[in-house]
Design a protein around this motif. Structure first.
Motif, PDB file in Angstrom:
ATOM      1  N   ARG A 179       0.827  -1.215   0.000  1.00 35.09           N
ATOM      2  CA  ARG A 179       0.000   0.000   0.000  1.00 35.09           C
ATOM      3  C   ARG A 179       0.864   1.269   0.000  1.00 35.09           C
ATOM      4  N   ALA A 180       1.830   1.298  -0.892  1.00 36.91           N
ATOM      5  CA  ALA A 180       2.724   2.438  -1.115  1.00 36.91           C
ATOM      6  C   ALA A 180       3.659   2.735   0.063  1.00 36.91           C
ATOM      7  N   ILE A 181       3.812   1.782   0.984  1.00 32.37           N
ATOM      8  CA  ILE A 181       4.796   1.904   2.055  1.00 32.37           C
ATOM      9  C   ILE A 181       5.873   0.847   1.791  1.00 32.37           C
ATOM     10  N   ARG A 182       7.091   1.319   1.493  1.00 32.10           N
ATOM     11  CA  ARG A 182       8.192   0.394   1.208  1.00 32.10           C
ATOM     12  C   ARG A 182       9.031   0.199   2.467  1.00 32.10           C
ATOM     13  N   VAL A 183       9.302  -1.070   2.784  1.00 33.72           N
ATOM     14  CA  VAL A 183      10.141  -1.431   3.928  1.00 33.72           C
ATOM     15  C   VAL A 183      11.393  -2.111   3.374  1.00 33.72           C
ATOM     16  N   VAL A 240      24.457 -12.663  17.564  1.00 35.71           N
ATOM     17  CA  VAL A 240      23.702 -11.406  17.573  1.00 35.71           C
ATOM     18  C   VAL A 240      23.770 -10.732  16.203  1.00 35.71           C
ATOM     19  N   TRP A 241      22.623 -10.219  15.770  1.00 34.18           N
ATOM     20  CA  TRP A 241      22.516  -9.464  14.529  1.00 34.18           C
ATOM     21  C   TRP A 241      21.918  -8.093  14.801  1.00 34.18           C
ATOM     22  N   ALA A 242      22.335  -7.121  14.006  1.00 27.88           N
ATOM     23  CA  ALA A 242      21.659  -5.835  13.929  1.00 27.88           C
ATOM     24  C   ALA A 242      20.894  -5.844  12.606  1.00 27.88           C
ATOM     25  N   TYR A 243      19.807  -5.122  12.564  1.00 25.94           N
ATOM     26  CA  TYR A 243      19.113  -4.934  11.294  1.00 25.94           C
ATOM     27  C   TYR A 243      18.663  -3.483  11.212  1.00 25.94           C
ATOM     28  N   THR A 244      18.953  -2.890  10.068  1.00 22.45           N
ATOM     29  CA  THR A 244      18.563  -1.507   9.816  1.00 22.45           C
ATOM     30  C   THR A 244      17.363  -1.522   8.890  1.00 22.45           C
ATOM     31  N   ILE A 245      16.344  -0.780   9.273  1.00 27.83           N
ATOM     32  CA  ILE A 245      15.101  -0.738   8.504  1.00 27.83           C
ATOM     33  C   ILE A 245      14.821   0.690   8.072  1.00 27.83           C
ATOM     34  N   VAL A 246      14.475   0.832   6.802  1.00 20.64           N
ATOM     35  CA  VAL A 246      14.017   2.112   6.267  1.00 20.64           C
ATOM     36  C   VAL A 246      12.566   1.920   5.842  1.00 20.64           C
ATOM     37  N   ILE A 247      11.687   2.777   6.374  1.00 27.69           N
ATOM     38  CA  ILE A 247      10.263   2.754   6.024  1.00 27.69           C
ATOM     39  C   ILE A 247      10.004   4.016   5.214  1.00 27.69           C
ATOM     40  N   GLU A 248       9.580   3.850   3.957  1.00 29.05           N
ATOM     41  CA  GLU A 248       9.363   4.983   3.055  1.00 29.05           C
ATOM     42  C   GLU A 248       7.892   5.094   2.677  1.00 29.05           C
ATOM     43  N   ASN A 249       7.372   6.293   2.745  1.00 27.78           N
ATOM     44  CA  ASN A 249       5.998   6.549   2.316  1.00 27.78           C
ATOM     45  C   ASN A 249       6.024   7.003   0.860  1.00 27.78           C
ATOM     46  N   LEU A 250       5.706   6.085  -0.045  1.00 26.19           N
ATOM     47  CA  LEU A 250       5.691   6.379  -1.476  1.00 26.19           C
ATOM     48  C   LEU A 250       4.309   6.824  -1.949  1.00 26.19           C
ATOM     49  N   GLY A 251       3.350   6.867  -1.022  1.00 26.93           N
ATOM     50  CA  GLY A 251       1.966   7.166  -1.378  1.00 26.93           C
ATOM     51  C   GLY A 251       1.613   8.632  -1.181  1.00 26.93           C
ATOM     52  N   GLN A 252       0.301   8.881  -1.154  1.00 31.43           N
ATOM     53  CA  GLN A 252      -0.219  10.236  -1.040  1.00 31.43           C
ATOM     54  C   GLN A 252      -0.860  10.538   0.303  1.00 31.43           C
ATOM     55  N   GLU A 253      -0.955   9.524   1.179  1.00 33.81           N
ATOM     56  CA  GLU A 253      -1.593   9.765   2.473  1.00 33.81           C
ATOM     57  C   GLU A 253      -0.570   9.784   3.601  1.00 33.81           C
ATOM     58  N   VAL A 254      -0.884  10.558   4.633  1.00 36.15           N
ATOM     59  CA  VAL A 254      -0.049  10.628   5.830  1.00 36.15           C
ATOM     60  C   VAL A 254      -0.382   9.415   6.696  1.00 36.15           C
ATOM     61  N   GLY A 265       4.965   0.819  18.403  1.00 37.37           N
ATOM     62  CA  GLY A 265       6.015   1.552  17.714  1.00 37.37           C
ATOM     63  C   GLY A 265       7.274   0.753  17.454  1.00 37.37           C
ATOM     64  N   VAL A 266       8.338   1.483  17.135  1.00 38.63           N
ATOM     65  CA  VAL A 266       9.665   0.902  16.922  1.00 38.63           C
ATOM     66  C   VAL A 266      10.675   1.782  17.637  1.00 38.63           C
ATOM     67  N   VAL A 267      11.630   1.199  18.288  1.00 37.20           N
ATOM     68  CA  VAL A 267      12.664   1.886  19.073  1.00 37.20           C
ATOM     69  C   VAL A 267      12.084   3.064  19.875  1.00 37.20           C
ATOM     70  N   GLY A 268      10.926   2.815  20.512  1.00 31.26           N
ATOM     71  CA  GLY A 268      10.311   3.815  21.361  1.00 31.26           C
ATOM     72  C   GLY A 268       9.588   4.939  20.641  1.00 31.26           C
ATOM     73  N   GLU A 269       9.425   4.817  19.342  1.00 29.47           N
ATOM     74  CA  GLU A 269       8.771   5.874  18.562  1.00 29.47           C
ATOM     75  C   GLU A 269       7.600   5.331  17.763  1.00 29.47           C
ATOM     76  N   GLN A 270       6.671   6.226  17.444  1.00 30.59           N
ATOM     77  CA  GLN A 270       5.566   5.937  16.520  1.00 30.59           C
ATOM     78  C   GLN A 270       5.641   7.004  15.429  1.00 30.59           C
ATOM     79  N   PRO A 271       6.571   6.806  14.474  1.00 27.61           N
ATOM     80  CA  PRO A 271       6.842   7.868  13.505  1.00 27.61           C
ATOM     81  C   PRO A 271       5.654   8.178  12.586  1.00 27.61           C
ATOM     82  N   LEU A 272       5.516   9.471  12.286  1.00 22.97           N
ATOM     83  CA  LEU A 272       4.522   9.973  11.339  1.00 22.97           C
ATOM     84  C   LEU A 272       5.243  10.188  10.019  1.00 22.97           C
ATOM     85  N   GLY A 296       6.377  10.995   0.713  1.00 18.07           N
ATOM     86  CA  GLY A 296       7.769  11.244   0.360  1.00 18.07           C
ATOM     87  C   GLY A 296       8.744  11.158   1.514  1.00 18.07           C
ATOM     88  N   GLU A 297       8.262  11.025   2.740  1.00 16.10           N
ATOM     89  CA  GLU A 297       9.155  10.942   3.895  1.00 16.10           C
ATOM     90  C   GLU A 297       9.541   9.500   4.197  1.00 16.10           C
TER      91      GLU A 297
END
Length: 130
Positions: free
Chosen positions: A7-11, A30-44, A68-75, A79-80
């Motif tokens: 739904r236009a959210i790329r992980v 032990v592993w680390a994993y880096t995640i980027v969540i991108e909003n490619l859509g038109q809704e917030v 959330g993730v790492v203590g946050e619930q990002p908005l 494009g963000e």
């Protein structure tokens, strides 16, 4: 690197083995994993919750749920993106993770965004030819 779009959210996930934090002789990897969540859509959208299923090389799974993730619930506006790094230990030299984020639109609609299955591999895993 692994990526999936729902739904236009790329992980995008990039796992990395942490040799300096692992003690293979004690079956602790032990592993680390880096995640980027991108909003490619038109809704917030806001990330509300997370779900993980972590499976070791013997097929034993554990589930993790939380807000959330790492203590946050990002908005995320159109494009963000939001990036974070977390980690996972296992008692075996390899495994895999898969998950989902529950997102909420400004209008209050909830929907799930899939996190692709990704491998947790270390140099201590015995390679097998099929």
């Amino acid at each position: 690197m692994y990526d999936q779009t729902t739904r236009a959210i790329r992980v995008t996930v990039t796992p990395a083995f942490l040799d300096e934090q692992s003690t293979p002789e004690e079956n602790y990897f032990v592993w680390a994993y880096t995640i980027v969540i991108e909003n490619l859509g038109q809704e917030v959208v806001r990330l509300r919750t997370r779900y993980w299923r972590i499976t070791d090389a013997l097929g034993r799974s554990q589930e993790v749920r939380g807000e959330g993730v790492v203590g946050e619930q990002p908005l995320l506006k159109p494009g963000e993106s939001f990036e974070y790094t977390s980690g996972a230990p296992l008692p075996t030299p390899s495994g895999m993770m898969v998950g989902a984020y529950q997102m909420e639109t400004v209008g209050g609609e909830m929907f799930n965004v899939d996190v692709p299955v990704f491998a947790l591999e270390s140099p201590y895993e015995k390679k097998r030819l099929h």
